[in-house]
Every structure is written in structure tokens, then in C-alpha cells.
Enzyme design. Sequence first.
Site, short mmCIF file in Angstrom:
data_model
loop_
_atom_site.label_atom_id
_atom_site.label_comp_id
_atom_site.label_asym_id
_atom_site.label_seq_id
_atom_site.Cartn_x
_atom_site.Cartn_y
_atom_site.Cartn_z
N ASN A 51 0.84 -1.20 0.00
CA ASN A 51 0.00 0.00 0.00
C ASN A 51 0.88 1.25 0.00
O ASN A 51 1.93 1.29 0.63
CB ASN A 51 -1.03 0.00 1.14
CG ASN A 51 -0.47 -0.30 2.51
OD1 ASN A 51 0.57 -0.94 2.64
ND2 ASN A 51 -1.15 0.16 3.54
N GLU A 53 0.30 5.19 0.63
CA GLU A 53 -0.66 6.22 1.07
C GLU A 53 -0.22 7.61 0.62
O GLU A 53 0.86 7.79 0.04
CB GLU A 53 -0.84 6.13 2.59
CG GLU A 53 -1.43 4.78 2.98
CD GLU A 53 -1.74 4.64 4.46
OE1 GLU A 53 -1.26 5.47 5.27
OE2 GLU A 53 -2.47 3.70 4.81
N CYS A 62 -4.07 0.67 -2.54
CA CYS A 62 -3.91 -0.58 -1.81
C CYS A 62 -2.81 -1.45 -2.44
O CYS A 62 -2.47 -1.30 -3.62
CB CYS A 62 -5.21 -1.38 -1.83
SG CYS A 62 -6.54 -0.65 -0.88
N GLU A 64 -2.92 -4.59 -3.29
CA GLU A 64 -3.40 -5.45 -4.39
C GLU A 64 -3.40 -4.70 -5.71
O GLU A 64 -2.98 -5.21 -6.75
CB GLU A 64 -4.83 -5.93 -4.10
CG GLU A 64 -4.99 -6.77 -2.86
CD GLU A 64 -5.32 -5.95 -1.62
OE1 GLU A 64 -4.70 -4.88 -1.41
OE2 GLU A 64 -6.19 -6.38 -0.86
N CYS A 96 -10.28 -5.08 0.20
CA CYS A 96 -11.33 -4.07 0.20
C CYS A 96 -12.16 -4.17 -1.08
O CYS A 96 -11.80 -4.88 -2.04
CB CYS A 96 -10.73 -2.67 0.35
SG CYS A 96 -10.11 -1.97 -1.19
N CYS A 99 -10.47 -3.22 -4.42
CA CYS A 99 -9.53 -4.24 -4.90
C CYS A 99 -10.26 -5.46 -5.44
O CYS A 99 -9.83 -6.08 -6.41
CB CYS A 99 -8.56 -4.63 -3.78
SG CYS A 99 -7.43 -3.27 -3.41
N1 THU Z 1 -5.31 -1.73 2.37
C1 THU Z 1 -4.74 -2.49 1.40
O1 THU Z 1 -3.63 -2.21 0.93
N2 THU Z 1 -5.43 -3.56 0.96
C2 THU Z 1 -6.63 -3.95 1.44
O2 THU Z 1 -7.25 -4.87 0.90
C3 THU Z 1 -7.19 -3.31 2.64
C4 THU Z 1 -6.62 -1.97 2.94
C5 THU Z 1 -4.58 -0.55 2.84
C6 THU Z 1 -5.16 0.76 2.41
C7 THU Z 1 -4.62 1.70 3.46
O3 THU Z 1 -3.32 2.11 3.07
C8 THU Z 1 -4.51 0.84 4.70
O4 THU Z 1 -4.55 -0.50 4.24
C9 THU Z 1 -5.60 1.07 5.71
O5 THU Z 1 -6.85 1.00 5.12
#
Ligand code: THU
Length: 150
Positions: A51, A53, A62, A64, A96, A99
Site C-alpha cells: 500500500n 498512502e 492498496c 493489491e 477491500c 480491490c
Molecule cells: N489496504 C490495502 O492495501 N489492501 C486492502 O485490501 C485493505 C486496505 C490498505 C489501504 C490503506 O493504506 C490501509 O490498508 C488502511 O486502510
Amino acid sequence: MTDNSSDTNDWMQDLIAKSAAAKEKAYCPYSKFRVGAALLDMDGKIFTGCNVENASYPVGVCAERTAICKAVSEGCQKFKAIAIISDIDEDFISPCGFCRQAMREFQINDIVCAKSTPVNGLYKFRRHTLDELLPFSFGPEDLQRPKIGS
Ligand code: THU
């Protein structure tokens, strides 16, 4: 859903290990929630992602989708499986909705959700099909359906 948490399948353990390594690269100063993904294509090539941000929160991506974008931008569009991991041991990570939809686009149909810490050298994981995670989904074919007024 297949609870294969004691499965010793080598390629799956390897894919999860690669997702764990990708997690180390996570850029998540805001959530402090690290996620790693490893995407296996039909030729055996693996694309990893973490991920990433952003100070403007919705811009974050994310793990994925990082992996999917890396693969597609390298010319790969056919995939066998994706492994996902976070720092949670209490339960399996769950992708999520964004994704899931991104996986739907490329028919990624074997989704391996792992716990953080290997037990006796093996990661615990749960496997899902795409249809389990995103039933009645919308995909590219829907755009081709006949529409009224055309
Ligand atoms: N996140 C992912 O990278 N993948 C997921 O399937 C769930 C959430 C990340 C997004 C964000 O950077 C952090 O987790 C908190 O939501």
C-alpha cells in the site's frame, strides 16, 4: 471458501512469503496498517505490491492494486492467484471492495488471504474465489450488453 490454513502447498507458501516481503515496503504513515500482495501470472511470474498512502488520503493505493497495475503495465493480464497479507494474526486479511473490483476486471479467481506470522514455517491462509468475494459483480461484458435507445 476453502479454509486451507494447514495446506503446505509450496507455490502458495512461496507466494505468501513474497507478499510478506512486499509488505515491508509499505508506505503507510497515516494508517500504520501495512499490507503486501503478490500476484502470480499464468507464466509463473510474480508481481508484488504494497500500500502507498498519500497526505491527500483518497489518493492512497492498496497493495493489491499496486501489484495489479505493475503487472498490467509490464504486459501481463492473465493471472492464476493473488496472495495478501497484513500485520494481523488474529484473522485473515480481507481485500477491500475497490480491490475486489480490480480483481474482477482481470478474473483473478484464486485469492489467498494470509495471517501475518508463519506457524512452524507455514503461513496460515484462507482461499476464496472471486465470486465468493464479489457476487453479482459488474464487469467488462456488462458494458457490451444491448442498451435501450441504441
Ligand atoms: N489496504 C490495502 O492495501 N489492501 C486492502 O485490501 C485493505 C486496505 C490498505 C489501504 C490503506 O493504506 C490501509 O490498508 C488502511 O486502510
